[in-house]
Every structure is written in C-alpha cells, then in structure tokens.
Write a protein that holds these residues in place. Structure first.
Motif: not given
Length: 94
Positions: A35-48
């Motif tokens: 479902x995320x085929x168009x995703x270009x950027x991802x910033x993942x933070x503070x996922x303990x």
C-alpha cells in the motif's frame, strides 16, 4: 500479523514521511507494505520497541517492495535488529 496499533498508525498516514512510534515492533508489516508503493521518504524516530522496519514474511519474492523509496532515516531505535525482516529467508539460511 501486525498489532492493531501498528495497523492503525500506518493507515492514518497517506505518506508516513515522519513517524514517532514508541510502541511498535514492526513499522510496516508484510500485509500492508504494498500500500506504500508511492512512498519516497521516511523518517523514523524514537521507536524504542521497534525490532524491524519492513516485515516481508510470506511475501512472494517477485513482488516489488517500495519501488519509489529514495530516503530512509532511522533515529533512536535501540532494539532494532534488522531493517528488513524475512523470517522465511532466515529459516532457509539457518
């Protein structure tokens, strides 16, 4: 299978560019990744609790995964074991 929490969080974002996810174990489970085929950027933070960013368990190896992803930033993920989890592949290697 993803927990209701992770599914709910992902479906709230048309383009989850920046996510804070302190309780998720897998950010994008295998049943949602297409479902995320168009995703270009991802910033993942503070996922303990995050152990895997992308879970590919049970997916056909010929499926294109995130074909437009250009940038992935991962910050403060103390329990991260793998960016891509494919338990099927891990069993064949062992």
């Amino acid at each position: 299978m993803a927990s209701p929490t992770s599914t709910w969080v992902l479906l709230q974002f048309a383009n989850p560019k920046s996510l804070l996810c302190p309780c998720l174990l897998n950010l994008i489970p295998s049943h949602l990744i297409q479902r995320f085929d168009n995703l270009k950027e991802m910033d993942v933070d503070n996922c303990e609790a995050l152990k895997h960013v992308f879970d590919l368990q049970g997916l056909d190896e010929n499926i294109r995964i995130l074909p437009r992803l250009e940038s992935l930033w991962l910050w403060t993920l103390p329990k991260l074991r793998r960016v891509v989890c494919n338990e099927d592949e891990d069993r064949m290697i062992a």
